[in-house]
Design an enzyme around this catalytic site. Structure first.
Site, PDB file in Angstrom:
ATOM      1  CB  CYS A 291      -0.899   0.003   1.225  1.00 38.56           C
ATOM      2  SG  CYS A 291      -1.735  -1.554   1.520  1.00 38.56           S
TER       3      CYS A 291
ATOM      4  CE  LYS B  18       9.709  -2.470  -8.350  1.00 35.97           C
ATOM      5  NZ  LYS B  18      10.187  -3.331  -9.445  1.00 35.97           N
TER       6      LYS B  18
END
EC number: 2.6.1.16
Length: 611
Positions: free
Chosen positions: A2, A606
Protein backbone atom coordinates in the site's frame (compact mmCIF):
# COMPACT_ATOMS: atom_id res chain seq x y z
CA UNK A 1 2.45 -2.74 -1.03
CA UNK A 2 0.00 0.00 0.00
CA UNK A 3 0.97 3.66 -0.20
CA UNK A 4 0.67 6.48 2.35
CA UNK A 5 0.90 10.23 1.76
CA UNK A 6 0.29 13.02 4.28
CA UNK A 7 0.71 16.80 4.24
CA UNK A 8 0.32 19.81 6.52
CA UNK A 9 0.81 23.29 5.03
CA UNK A 10 -0.57 26.81 4.63
CA UNK A 11 -1.84 25.95 1.15
CA UNK A 12 -4.42 23.49 -0.15
CA UNK A 13 -2.76 20.10 0.18
CA UNK A 14 -5.20 17.92 -1.80
CA UNK A 15 -3.23 18.22 -5.09
CA UNK A 16 -0.07 17.23 -3.21
CA UNK A 17 -1.78 14.14 -1.81
CA UNK A 18 -3.15 13.09 -5.20
CA UNK A 19 0.18 13.60 -6.97
CA UNK A 20 1.88 11.59 -4.22
CA UNK A 21 -0.56 8.71 -4.72
CA UNK A 22 0.08 8.77 -8.47
CA UNK A 23 3.79 8.42 -7.81
CA UNK A 24 3.07 5.36 -5.66
CA UNK A 25 0.87 3.63 -8.21
CA UNK A 26 3.79 1.42 -9.22
CA UNK A 27 3.54 -0.36 -5.86
CA UNK A 28 0.25 -2.00 -6.78
CA UNK A 29 -3.17 -1.26 -5.28
CA UNK A 30 -6.89 -1.82 -5.76
CA UNK A 31 -8.48 1.26 -4.17
CA UNK A 32 -7.56 4.79 -3.13
CA UNK A 33 -8.78 7.46 -0.74
CA UNK A 34 -8.07 10.84 0.79
CA UNK A 35 -9.14 12.57 4.01
CA UNK A 36 -8.79 16.32 4.56
CA UNK A 37 -9.48 18.63 7.47
CA UNK A 38 -11.40 21.22 5.46
CA UNK A 39 -11.64 24.98 5.84
CA UNK A 40 -14.95 24.64 7.71
CA UNK A 41 -13.29 22.59 10.45
CA UNK A 42 -14.63 19.17 9.39
CA UNK A 43 -12.94 15.91 8.51
CA UNK A 44 -14.02 14.98 4.98
CA UNK A 45 -13.02 12.05 2.81
CA UNK A 46 -13.39 10.57 -0.65
CA UNK A 47 -12.70 6.91 -1.48
CA UNK A 48 -12.88 4.95 -4.71
CA UNK A 49 -12.25 1.41 -5.90
CA UNK A 50 -9.80 1.27 -8.79
CA UNK A 51 -7.17 3.72 -9.93
CA UNK A 52 -6.20 7.11 -8.50
CA UNK A 53 -7.82 8.56 -11.63
CA UNK A 54 -11.20 7.37 -10.27
CA UNK A 55 -10.48 9.17 -7.01
CA UNK A 56 -9.63 12.32 -8.96
CA UNK A 57 -12.95 12.09 -10.77
CA UNK A 58 -14.75 11.84 -7.44
CA UNK A 59 -12.93 14.89 -6.12
CA UNK A 60 -13.73 16.84 -9.28
CA UNK A 61 -17.42 16.55 -8.43
CA UNK A 62 -16.98 17.32 -4.73
CA UNK A 63 -13.65 19.09 -4.13
CA UNK A 64 -11.93 18.69 -0.78
CA UNK A 65 -9.96 21.79 0.19
CA UNK A 66 -7.80 21.94 3.28
CA UNK A 67 -4.37 22.39 4.80
CA UNK A 68 -4.09 19.05 6.60
CA UNK A 69 -4.72 15.65 5.10
CA UNK A 70 -3.74 12.03 4.57
CA UNK A 71 -4.19 9.73 1.59
CA UNK A 72 -3.75 6.06 0.78
CA UNK A 73 -3.65 3.42 -1.92
CA UNK A 74 -4.80 0.04 -0.62
CA UNK A 75 -3.83 -3.47 -1.62
CA UNK A 76 -6.43 -5.76 -0.04
CA UNK A 77 -5.30 -8.09 2.76
CA UNK A 78 -8.29 -8.06 5.14
CA UNK A 79 -11.58 -7.55 3.31
CA UNK A 80 -12.35 -7.29 -0.39
CA UNK A 81 -11.41 -4.25 -2.51
CA UNK A 82 -14.54 -2.19 -1.85
CA UNK A 83 -15.12 1.48 -1.14
CA UNK A 84 -16.07 0.64 2.44
CA UNK A 85 -12.77 -1.15 3.00
CA UNK A 86 -10.68 1.59 1.37
CA UNK A 87 -8.67 3.96 3.56
CA UNK A 88 -8.78 6.43 5.25
CA UNK A 89 -10.91 4.95 8.03
CA UNK A 90 -12.83 7.21 10.40
CA UNK A 91 -14.04 6.97 13.98
CA UNK A 92 -17.02 9.21 14.82
CA UNK A 93 -15.93 11.62 12.05
CA UNK A 94 -13.28 12.83 14.48
CA UNK A 95 -10.21 10.67 13.83
CA UNK A 96 -8.85 9.41 10.49
CA UNK A 97 -6.20 6.72 9.94
CA UNK A 98 -4.31 5.30 6.97
CA UNK A 99 -2.30 2.15 7.53
CA UNK A 100 0.13 -0.17 5.75
CA UNK A 101 0.73 -3.61 7.23
CA UNK A 102 -1.22 -6.27 9.08
CA UNK A 103 -2.53 -6.12 12.66
CA UNK A 104 -2.37 -9.73 13.79
CA UNK A 105 -4.51 -9.30 16.93
CA UNK A 106 -7.27 -7.31 15.22
CA UNK A 107 -9.99 -9.85 16.07
CA UNK A 108 -9.74 -9.66 19.90
CA UNK A 109 -9.33 -5.88 19.67
CA UNK A 110 -12.41 -5.68 17.46
CA UNK A 111 -14.50 -7.65 19.95
CA UNK A 112 -13.31 -5.49 22.84
CA UNK A 113 -14.10 -2.27 20.99
CA UNK A 114 -17.53 -3.56 19.98
CA UNK A 115 -18.15 -4.11 23.68
CA UNK A 116 -17.33 -0.44 24.22
CA UNK A 117 -20.00 0.54 21.71
CA UNK A 118 -17.95 1.04 18.55
CA UNK A 119 -19.66 0.11 15.28
CA UNK A 120 -17.47 -1.37 12.53
CA UNK A 121 -18.31 -0.58 8.92
CA UNK A 122 -15.50 -2.50 7.18
CA UNK A 123 -13.78 -5.88 7.25
CA UNK A 124 -10.32 -4.34 7.62
CA UNK A 125 -7.86 -4.69 10.45
CA UNK A 126 -7.16 -0.96 10.09
CA UNK A 127 -10.54 0.09 11.44
CA UNK A 128 -9.51 -1.41 14.78
CA UNK A 129 -6.69 1.15 14.98
CA UNK A 130 -8.86 4.21 14.41
CA UNK A 131 -11.48 3.16 16.98
CA UNK A 132 -8.77 2.26 19.50
CA UNK A 133 -7.24 5.72 19.03
CA UNK A 134 -10.62 7.40 19.41
CA UNK A 135 -11.15 5.46 22.63
CA UNK A 136 -7.73 6.48 23.97
CA UNK A 137 -8.36 10.13 23.10
CA UNK A 138 -11.44 10.24 25.32
CA UNK A 139 -9.27 9.86 28.41
CA UNK A 140 -5.84 11.08 27.25
CA UNK A 141 -6.90 14.13 25.23
CA UNK A 142 -3.69 14.42 23.19
CA UNK A 143 -3.34 12.69 19.81
CA UNK A 144 0.39 11.99 20.10
CA UNK A 145 0.07 10.52 23.59
CA UNK A 146 -2.95 8.51 22.48
CA UNK A 147 -0.95 6.99 19.62
CA UNK A 148 1.95 6.16 21.91
CA UNK A 149 -0.46 4.31 24.18
CA UNK A 150 -2.38 2.62 21.38
CA UNK A 151 0.61 1.07 19.61
CA UNK A 152 1.43 -0.86 22.78
CA UNK A 153 -1.68 -2.93 22.04
CA UNK A 154 -1.00 -3.52 18.33
CA UNK A 155 0.68 -6.78 17.36
CA UNK A 156 1.98 -7.11 13.82
CA UNK A 157 3.37 -4.74 11.22
CA UNK A 158 2.26 -1.18 10.67
CA UNK A 159 3.18 2.12 9.16
CA UNK A 160 0.34 4.48 10.01
CA UNK A 161 -0.64 8.14 9.88
CA UNK A 162 -3.38 9.78 11.93
CA UNK A 163 -5.18 13.13 11.92
CA UNK A 164 -7.85 14.36 14.31
CA UNK A 165 -10.45 17.12 14.10
CA UNK A 166 -9.71 17.88 17.75
CA UNK A 167 -6.06 18.74 16.97
CA UNK A 168 -5.90 19.89 13.34
CA UNK A 169 -2.35 21.19 13.69
CA UNK A 170 -0.53 17.87 13.32
CA UNK A 171 -0.14 14.49 11.71
CA UNK A 172 1.04 11.73 14.02
CA UNK A 173 2.68 8.61 12.66
CA UNK A 174 4.14 5.31 13.83
CA UNK A 175 6.42 2.80 12.18
CA UNK A 176 6.83 -0.88 13.06
CA UNK A 177 7.77 -3.20 10.23
CA UNK A 178 6.51 -0.92 7.45
CA UNK A 179 8.54 2.06 6.16
CA UNK A 180 7.68 5.73 6.62
CA UNK A 181 9.58 8.85 5.60
CA UNK A 182 9.04 12.51 6.55
CA UNK A 183 9.56 15.19 3.91
CA UNK A 184 10.73 18.58 5.16
CA UNK A 185 9.53 21.80 3.53
CA UNK A 186 9.53 25.52 4.34
CA UNK A 187 6.56 26.16 6.59
CA UNK A 188 5.12 22.81 5.54
CA UNK A 189 5.94 19.16 6.13
CA UNK A 190 4.97 15.85 4.60
CA UNK A 191 4.82 12.12 5.24
CA UNK A 192 4.89 9.10 2.94
CA UNK A 193 5.66 5.40 2.76
CA UNK A 194 8.17 6.07 -0.03
CA UNK A 195 10.18 9.23 -0.70
CA UNK A 196 9.20 8.99 -4.38
CA UNK A 197 5.75 10.26 -3.38
CA UNK A 198 7.20 13.53 -2.10
CA UNK A 199 9.91 14.45 -4.57
CA UNK A 200 7.67 17.01 -6.25
CA UNK A 201 7.54 19.03 -3.00
CA UNK A 202 10.87 18.44 -1.24
CA UNK A 203 14.32 16.92 -1.51
CA UNK A 204 14.96 16.65 2.27
CA UNK A 205 13.89 13.53 4.11
CA UNK A 206 13.95 11.92 7.55
CA UNK A 207 13.54 8.13 7.63
CA UNK A 208 11.71 6.75 10.63
CA UNK A 209 13.41 3.83 12.30
CA UNK A 210 11.78 0.75 13.73
CA UNK A 211 9.47 1.66 16.63
CA UNK A 212 9.59 5.42 16.01
CA UNK A 213 6.64 7.73 16.72
CA UNK A 214 6.47 11.07 14.88
CA UNK A 215 4.52 14.28 15.46
CA UNK A 216 4.55 16.39 12.30
CA UNK A 217 3.43 20.01 12.43
CA UNK A 218 3.67 22.70 9.81
CA UNK A 219 6.87 24.17 11.26
CA UNK A 220 8.29 21.34 13.39
CA UNK A 221 8.88 17.60 13.63
CA UNK A 222 9.33 15.63 16.86
CA UNK A 223 10.42 12.00 17.06
CA UNK A 224 10.42 9.40 19.82
CA UNK A 225 12.15 6.03 19.66
CA UNK A 226 10.74 2.67 20.71
CA UNK A 227 11.69 3.38 24.35
CA UNK A 228 9.83 6.69 24.26
CA UNK A 229 12.96 8.85 24.25
CA UNK A 230 13.12 12.10 22.27
CA UNK A 231 15.44 11.43 19.33
CA UNK A 232 16.91 13.19 16.32
CA UNK A 233 17.22 11.35 13.01
CA UNK A 234 19.53 12.32 10.17
CA UNK A 235 18.13 14.56 7.44
CA UNK A 236 18.99 13.10 4.03
CA UNK A 237 19.05 15.23 0.88
CA UNK A 238 18.01 13.56 -2.35
CA UNK A 239 19.83 14.64 -5.50
CA UNK A 240 18.73 12.32 -8.32
CA UNK A 241 16.64 13.93 -11.04
CA UNK A 242 12.89 13.41 -11.23
CA UNK A 243 13.17 11.80 -14.65
CA UNK A 244 13.04 8.37 -12.99
CA UNK A 245 9.29 8.79 -12.49
CA UNK A 246 8.74 9.77 -16.15
CA UNK A 247 8.31 7.23 -18.97
CA UNK A 248 9.94 9.58 -21.47
CA UNK A 249 9.75 8.20 -25.00
CA UNK A 250 8.69 4.74 -23.85
CA UNK A 251 5.17 3.36 -23.78
CA UNK A 252 5.64 1.71 -20.38
CA UNK A 253 8.00 2.06 -17.43
CA UNK A 254 8.95 -1.59 -17.83
CA UNK A 255 10.23 -1.06 -21.36
CA UNK A 256 12.12 2.05 -20.26
CA UNK A 257 13.70 0.13 -17.38
CA UNK A 258 14.67 -2.78 -19.64
CA UNK A 259 16.50 -0.34 -21.90
CA UNK A 260 18.21 1.37 -18.94
CA UNK A 261 20.11 -1.80 -18.06
CA UNK A 262 23.39 -1.02 -19.85
CA UNK A 263 23.66 2.32 -18.03
CA UNK A 264 22.61 1.08 -14.58
CA UNK A 265 24.98 -1.90 -14.81
CA UNK A 266 27.73 0.57 -15.72
CA UNK A 267 26.84 2.67 -12.66
CA UNK A 268 26.81 -0.40 -10.42
CA UNK A 269 30.34 -1.26 -11.56
CA UNK A 270 31.75 2.27 -11.19
CA UNK A 271 34.37 2.55 -8.47
CA UNK A 272 34.29 -1.19 -7.78
CA UNK A 273 36.75 -2.51 -10.36
CA UNK A 274 40.51 -2.10 -10.28
CA UNK A 275 42.77 -2.80 -13.22
CA UNK A 276 42.53 -6.58 -12.86
CA UNK A 277 40.48 -7.17 -9.75
CA UNK A 278 37.41 -6.28 -7.75
CA UNK A 279 37.96 -3.55 -5.16
CA UNK A 280 36.97 -5.37 -1.99
CA UNK A 281 36.89 -2.14 0.01
CA UNK A 282 33.82 -1.10 -2.00
CA UNK A 283 31.87 -3.36 0.36
CA UNK A 284 33.16 -1.40 3.35
CA UNK A 285 36.40 -0.92 5.29
CA UNK A 286 35.93 -4.19 7.24
CA UNK A 287 35.07 -6.27 4.18
CA UNK A 288 38.47 -7.88 3.60
CA UNK A 289 38.75 -8.97 7.23
CA UNK A 290 35.23 -10.41 7.12
CA UNK A 291 35.59 -12.12 3.74
CA UNK A 292 38.71 -13.92 4.98
CA UNK A 293 36.59 -15.73 7.59
CA UNK A 294 33.78 -16.93 5.32
CA UNK A 295 33.48 -20.72 5.00
CA UNK A 296 29.78 -20.94 4.09
CA UNK A 297 27.19 -18.60 2.60
CA UNK A 298 23.44 -18.45 3.22
CA UNK A 299 21.43 -16.31 0.79
CA UNK A 300 17.84 -15.31 1.61
CA UNK A 301 15.50 -13.38 -0.67
CA UNK A 302 12.04 -13.33 -2.28
CA UNK A 303 10.75 -13.47 -5.86
CA UNK A 304 13.11 -12.14 -8.50
CA UNK A 305 15.79 -11.49 -5.87
CA UNK A 306 15.63 -15.18 -4.93
CA UNK A 307 16.38 -16.08 -8.55
CA UNK A 308 19.41 -13.78 -8.42
CA UNK A 309 20.55 -15.63 -5.32
CA UNK A 310 20.20 -18.96 -7.12
CA UNK A 311 22.56 -17.76 -9.85
CA UNK A 312 25.00 -16.60 -7.16
CA UNK A 313 25.06 -20.11 -5.68
CA UNK A 314 26.45 -21.46 -8.97
CA UNK A 315 29.06 -18.70 -9.03
CA UNK A 316 30.16 -19.08 -5.42
CA UNK A 317 30.52 -22.83 -5.55
CA UNK A 318 32.09 -23.08 -9.01
CA UNK A 319 34.50 -20.15 -8.69
CA UNK A 320 35.44 -20.28 -4.99
CA UNK A 321 34.43 -23.74 -3.78
CA UNK A 322 32.53 -22.19 -0.87
CA UNK A 323 29.24 -23.99 -0.10
CA UNK A 324 26.17 -21.82 -0.58
CA UNK A 325 22.53 -22.32 0.32
CA UNK A 326 19.71 -20.19 -1.10
CA UNK A 327 16.28 -20.01 0.48
CA UNK A 328 13.03 -18.11 0.11
CA UNK A 329 12.80 -15.67 3.02
CA UNK A 330 9.22 -16.58 3.94
CA UNK A 331 10.35 -20.20 4.46
CA UNK A 332 13.65 -19.43 6.16
CA UNK A 333 12.13 -17.24 8.85
CA UNK A 334 9.70 -19.91 10.08
CA UNK A 335 11.89 -23.00 10.28
CA UNK A 336 14.55 -24.21 12.66
CA UNK A 337 17.83 -23.38 10.96
CA UNK A 338 21.08 -25.30 11.36
CA UNK A 339 23.71 -22.60 10.92
CA UNK A 340 26.93 -23.73 9.24
CA UNK A 341 30.27 -22.61 10.74
CA UNK A 342 31.54 -19.16 9.71
CA UNK A 343 28.46 -18.61 7.56
CA UNK A 344 27.91 -15.25 5.87
CA UNK A 345 24.24 -14.22 5.75
CA UNK A 346 23.37 -12.45 2.49
CA UNK A 347 20.04 -10.75 1.82
CA UNK A 348 18.86 -9.42 -1.54
CA UNK A 349 16.04 -6.91 -1.98
CA UNK A 350 15.33 -4.13 -4.47
CA UNK A 351 13.45 -1.98 -1.96
CA UNK A 352 15.17 -3.05 1.23
CA UNK A 353 11.75 -3.12 2.89
CA UNK A 354 10.56 -6.63 1.91
CA UNK A 355 8.87 -7.87 5.09
CA UNK A 356 9.97 -11.51 4.97
CA UNK A 357 13.56 -10.66 4.05
CA UNK A 358 13.81 -8.12 6.87
CA UNK A 359 12.35 -10.62 9.34
CA UNK A 360 14.82 -13.26 8.16
CA UNK A 361 17.71 -10.83 8.72
CA UNK A 362 16.48 -10.06 12.22
CA UNK A 363 16.17 -13.78 12.96
CA UNK A 364 19.66 -14.39 11.59
CA UNK A 365 21.14 -11.98 14.12
CA UNK A 366 19.96 -14.31 16.87
CA UNK A 367 21.21 -17.49 15.18
CA UNK A 368 24.98 -17.00 15.22
CA UNK A 369 25.78 -16.16 11.62
CA UNK A 370 29.24 -14.74 10.98
CA UNK A 371 27.96 -11.41 9.65
CA UNK A 372 25.39 -9.96 7.24
CA UNK A 373 25.68 -8.43 3.78
CA UNK A 374 22.81 -6.72 1.96
CA UNK A 375 22.49 -6.39 -1.81
CA UNK A 376 20.00 -3.56 -2.12
CA UNK A 377 18.92 -0.70 -4.37
CA UNK A 378 17.82 1.81 -1.70
CA UNK A 379 20.54 3.33 0.46
CA UNK A 380 18.15 4.55 3.14
CA UNK A 381 16.20 1.30 3.50
CA UNK A 382 15.75 -0.76 6.65
CA UNK A 383 17.72 -3.66 5.16
CA UNK A 384 20.76 -1.45 4.57
CA UNK A 385 20.57 0.14 8.00
CA UNK A 386 20.30 -3.22 9.75
CA UNK A 387 23.02 -5.10 7.81
CA UNK A 388 26.71 -5.12 8.68
CA UNK A 389 27.87 -4.53 5.10
CA UNK A 390 26.07 -3.40 1.96
CA UNK A 391 26.74 -3.37 -1.74
CA UNK A 392 24.30 -0.92 -3.25
CA UNK A 393 23.06 -1.56 -6.74
CA UNK A 394 22.69 1.61 -8.78
CA UNK A 395 19.51 0.74 -10.66
CA UNK A 396 17.69 3.94 -9.69
CA UNK A 397 13.96 3.89 -8.91
CA UNK A 398 12.21 0.95 -10.53
CA UNK A 399 8.57 1.83 -11.20
CA UNK A 400 7.32 -1.21 -13.10
CA UNK A 401 6.05 -3.91 -10.73
CA UNK A 402 7.89 -6.60 -12.71
CA UNK A 403 11.56 -6.23 -11.79
CA UNK A 404 14.05 -5.87 -14.65
CA UNK A 405 17.02 -3.58 -14.07
CA UNK A 406 17.06 -4.38 -10.35
CA UNK A 407 17.60 -8.06 -11.21
CA UNK A 408 20.54 -7.54 -13.54
CA UNK A 409 22.26 -5.13 -11.15
CA UNK A 410 21.73 -7.63 -8.32
CA UNK A 411 23.47 -10.26 -10.43
CA UNK A 412 26.38 -7.89 -11.03
CA UNK A 413 26.63 -7.14 -7.31
CA UNK A 414 26.54 -10.84 -6.43
CA UNK A 415 29.32 -11.59 -8.90
CA UNK A 416 31.39 -8.80 -7.32
CA UNK A 417 30.74 -10.40 -3.92
CA UNK A 418 31.81 -13.80 -5.25
CA UNK A 419 35.02 -12.42 -6.74
CA UNK A 420 35.73 -10.37 -3.62
CA UNK A 421 35.53 -13.40 -1.33
CA UNK A 422 37.51 -15.53 -3.78
CA UNK A 423 40.19 -12.85 -4.08
CA UNK A 424 40.68 -12.40 -0.34
CA UNK A 425 40.87 -16.15 0.25
CA UNK A 426 42.98 -16.80 -2.89
CA UNK A 427 40.44 -19.35 -4.07
CA UNK A 428 40.15 -18.15 -7.67
CA UNK A 429 41.95 -20.00 -10.45
CA UNK A 430 44.85 -18.16 -12.06
CA UNK A 431 43.73 -15.39 -14.37
CA UNK A 432 40.02 -15.87 -13.66
CA UNK A 433 39.48 -12.61 -11.79
CA UNK A 434 41.29 -10.50 -14.39
CA UNK A 435 39.32 -12.20 -17.18
CA UNK A 436 35.98 -11.64 -15.46
CA UNK A 437 36.80 -8.03 -14.58
CA UNK A 438 37.52 -7.44 -18.27
CA UNK A 439 34.21 -9.09 -19.22
CA UNK A 440 32.36 -6.99 -16.64
CA UNK A 441 33.77 -3.84 -18.21
CA UNK A 442 32.40 -4.96 -21.57
CA UNK A 443 29.08 -6.14 -20.15
CA UNK A 444 27.14 -2.87 -20.76
CA UNK A 445 28.07 -3.10 -24.45
CA UNK A 446 26.91 -6.73 -24.60
CA UNK A 447 23.61 -5.78 -22.96
CA UNK A 448 23.15 -3.07 -25.56
CA UNK A 449 23.68 -5.66 -28.29
CA UNK A 450 21.01 -7.86 -26.72
CA UNK A 451 18.60 -4.92 -26.57
CA UNK A 452 19.19 -4.31 -30.28
CA UNK A 453 17.29 -7.57 -30.88
CA UNK A 454 14.08 -5.97 -29.58
CA UNK A 455 12.27 -6.09 -32.94
CA UNK A 456 13.23 -9.74 -33.48
CA UNK A 457 11.91 -10.68 -30.04
CA UNK A 458 8.75 -8.68 -30.68
CA UNK A 459 8.14 -10.75 -33.81
CA UNK A 460 8.66 -14.00 -31.89
CA UNK A 461 6.21 -12.84 -29.21
CA UNK A 462 3.37 -13.17 -31.72
CA UNK A 463 3.61 -16.96 -31.27
CA UNK A 464 2.23 -16.50 -27.74
CA UNK A 465 -0.77 -14.33 -28.60
CA UNK A 466 -3.28 -17.19 -28.29
CA UNK A 467 -1.36 -19.40 -25.87
CA UNK A 468 -2.31 -20.04 -22.25
CA UNK A 469 0.63 -22.14 -21.02
CA UNK A 470 4.40 -21.97 -21.52
CA UNK A 471 7.37 -24.00 -20.36
CA UNK A 472 10.84 -22.51 -19.75
CA UNK A 473 13.97 -24.69 -19.65
CA UNK A 474 17.56 -24.01 -18.63
CA UNK A 475 20.63 -25.92 -17.51
CA UNK A 476 23.16 -24.97 -14.87
CA UNK A 477 23.17 -21.28 -14.00
CA UNK A 478 20.61 -20.75 -16.77
CA UNK A 479 17.96 -22.63 -14.77
CA UNK A 480 17.39 -19.62 -12.45
CA UNK A 481 17.24 -17.46 -15.60
CA UNK A 482 14.49 -19.76 -16.89
CA UNK A 483 12.69 -19.36 -13.55
CA UNK A 484 12.95 -15.60 -13.88
CA UNK A 485 11.66 -15.72 -17.46
CA UNK A 486 8.65 -17.77 -16.39
CA UNK A 487 7.96 -15.40 -13.51
CA UNK A 488 8.07 -12.36 -15.78
CA UNK A 489 5.70 -13.92 -18.31
CA UNK A 490 3.12 -14.96 -15.73
CA UNK A 491 3.38 -11.65 -13.84
CA UNK A 492 2.52 -9.35 -16.71
CA UNK A 493 0.85 -11.44 -19.43
CA UNK A 494 -1.13 -13.75 -17.10
CA UNK A 495 0.00 -16.76 -19.14
CA UNK A 496 0.61 -19.77 -16.92
CA UNK A 497 4.35 -20.40 -17.10
CA UNK A 498 6.61 -22.91 -15.37
CA UNK A 499 10.36 -23.40 -15.43
CA UNK A 500 12.38 -26.58 -15.02
CA UNK A 501 15.96 -27.70 -15.31
CA UNK A 502 16.10 -29.10 -18.84
CA UNK A 503 17.35 -32.42 -17.49
CA UNK A 504 14.07 -32.82 -15.57
CA UNK A 505 11.99 -32.78 -18.75
CA UNK A 506 11.47 -36.55 -18.75
CA UNK A 507 10.55 -36.53 -15.06
CA UNK A 508 7.12 -35.00 -15.58
CA UNK A 509 6.99 -31.77 -17.62
CA UNK A 510 7.24 -33.63 -20.94
CA UNK A 511 3.68 -34.88 -20.35
CA UNK A 512 2.46 -31.31 -20.87
CA UNK A 513 4.23 -30.67 -24.15
CA UNK A 514 2.10 -30.40 -27.28
CA UNK A 515 1.50 -27.92 -30.09
CA UNK A 516 -0.29 -25.56 -27.69
CA UNK A 517 2.58 -25.47 -25.17
CA UNK A 518 5.49 -23.37 -26.47
CA UNK A 519 8.82 -24.15 -24.84
CA UNK A 520 11.33 -21.33 -24.28
CA UNK A 521 14.97 -22.04 -23.55
CA UNK A 522 18.31 -20.24 -23.35
CA UNK A 523 21.37 -21.87 -24.87
CA UNK A 524 24.78 -20.30 -24.31
CA UNK A 525 27.65 -22.18 -25.90
CA UNK A 526 28.98 -24.11 -22.91
CA UNK A 527 29.69 -27.68 -21.85
CA UNK A 528 25.97 -28.37 -21.34
CA UNK A 529 24.76 -27.30 -24.77
CA UNK A 530 24.88 -30.80 -26.31
CA UNK A 531 22.73 -32.19 -23.51
CA UNK A 532 20.34 -29.27 -24.00
CA UNK A 533 20.04 -30.11 -27.69
CA UNK A 534 18.83 -33.58 -26.74
CA UNK A 535 16.14 -32.01 -24.55
CA UNK A 536 15.04 -29.79 -27.41
CA UNK A 537 14.72 -32.80 -29.71
CA UNK A 538 12.44 -34.42 -27.14
CA UNK A 539 10.18 -31.37 -27.26
CA UNK A 540 10.02 -31.35 -31.06
CA UNK A 541 9.27 -35.08 -31.15
CA UNK A 542 6.08 -34.34 -29.14
CA UNK A 543 5.00 -31.53 -31.43
CA UNK A 544 6.11 -28.77 -29.09
CA UNK A 545 7.06 -25.40 -30.55
CA UNK A 546 10.49 -24.14 -29.50
CA UNK A 547 11.77 -20.61 -28.94
CA UNK A 548 15.53 -20.76 -28.39
CA UNK A 549 17.79 -17.84 -27.46
CA UNK A 550 21.11 -19.31 -28.54
CA UNK A 551 24.75 -18.32 -28.76
CA UNK A 552 25.87 -18.09 -32.36
CA UNK A 553 28.37 -20.88 -31.72
CA UNK A 554 25.92 -23.25 -30.04
CA UNK A 555 24.99 -24.90 -33.34
CA UNK A 556 21.22 -24.71 -32.86
CA UNK A 557 19.49 -24.12 -36.16
CA UNK A 558 16.03 -22.80 -36.92
CA UNK A 559 13.55 -25.10 -38.61
CA UNK A 560 9.92 -26.09 -38.59
CA UNK A 561 8.62 -25.46 -35.08
CA UNK A 562 12.00 -24.17 -33.91
CA UNK A 563 12.50 -20.40 -33.71
CA UNK A 564 16.08 -19.39 -32.95
CA UNK A 565 17.15 -15.90 -31.88
CA UNK A 566 20.92 -15.51 -32.14
CA UNK A 567 22.62 -14.03 -29.08
CA UNK A 568 25.94 -12.16 -28.93
CA UNK A 569 28.75 -14.28 -27.54
CA UNK A 570 29.65 -13.85 -23.90
CA UNK A 571 31.67 -15.89 -21.41
CA UNK A 572 29.81 -18.59 -19.52
CA UNK A 573 29.99 -16.88 -16.10
CA UNK A 574 28.29 -13.67 -17.26
CA UNK A 575 25.83 -15.39 -19.58
CA UNK A 576 22.95 -15.45 -17.01
CA UNK A 577 22.99 -11.64 -17.00
CA UNK A 578 22.92 -11.35 -20.78
CA UNK A 579 20.30 -14.05 -21.38
CA UNK A 580 17.91 -12.35 -18.97
CA UNK A 581 17.41 -9.49 -21.45
CA UNK A 582 15.54 -11.33 -24.25
CA UNK A 583 13.29 -13.06 -21.72
CA UNK A 584 12.31 -9.66 -20.31
CA UNK A 585 11.61 -8.36 -23.80
CA UNK A 586 9.59 -11.46 -24.67
CA UNK A 587 7.40 -11.10 -21.59
CA UNK A 588 6.90 -7.41 -22.27
CA UNK A 589 5.81 -7.84 -25.89
CA UNK A 590 3.51 -10.77 -25.07
CA UNK A 591 1.84 -8.67 -22.37
CA UNK A 592 1.34 -5.80 -24.82
CA UNK A 593 -0.24 -8.22 -27.30
CA UNK A 594 -2.51 -9.55 -24.57
CA UNK A 595 -3.54 -6.00 -23.61
CA UNK A 596 -2.68 -6.33 -19.92
CA UNK A 597 -1.57 -3.57 -17.55
CA UNK A 598 2.17 -4.01 -18.02
CA UNK A 599 3.39 -1.68 -15.27
CA UNK A 600 0.71 -2.54 -12.71
CA UNK A 601 -0.35 -6.18 -13.20
CA UNK A 602 -3.38 -7.37 -11.31
CA UNK A 603 -3.09 -8.58 -7.72
CA UNK A 604 0.61 -7.71 -7.46
CA UNK A 605 2.54 -5.07 -5.55
CA UNK A 606 6.02 -3.68 -6.15
CA UNK A 607 7.29 -3.79 -2.60
CA UNK A 608 5.80 -6.54 -0.42
CA UNK A 609 5.98 -4.93 3.01
CA UNK A 610 3.55 -7.34 4.70
CA UNK A 611 3.61 -11.14 4.98
Amino acid sequence: MCGIVGAIAERNITPILIEGLKRLEYRGYDSAGVAVFDNEGRLQRCRRVGKVASLEEGLAGTPLLGRLGIAHTRWATHGAPTEGNAHPHFSSDEVAVVHNGIIENHEPLRERLKGLGYVFTSQTDTEVIVHLLHHKLQSIGDLTLALKDAVKELHGAYGLAVISAAQPDRIVAARSGSPLVIGLGLGENFLASDQLALRQVTDRFIYLEEGDIAEIRRDSVRLWDVQGNDVQRETVQYHEGAEAADKGEYRHFMLKEIHEQPSVVQRTLEGRLGQNQVLVESFGPQAAELFAKVRNVQIVACGTSYHAGMVARYWLESLTGIPCQVEVASEFRYRKVAVQPDCLFVTISQSGETADTLAALRNAKELGFLSSVAICNVATSSLVRESDLTLLTQAGPEIGVASTKAFTTQLVALLLLTLGIGQVQKRLADGVEAELVDELRRLPTRLGEALAMNRTVEKVSELFAEKHHTLFLGRGAQFPVALEGALKLKEISYIHAEAYPAGELKHGPLALVDSDMPVVTVAPNNELVEKLKSNLQEVRARGGELVVFADEGAGIEAGEGTHVVGMPHIGDVLSPILYTIPLQLLSYHVAVLKGTDVDQPRNLAKSVTVE
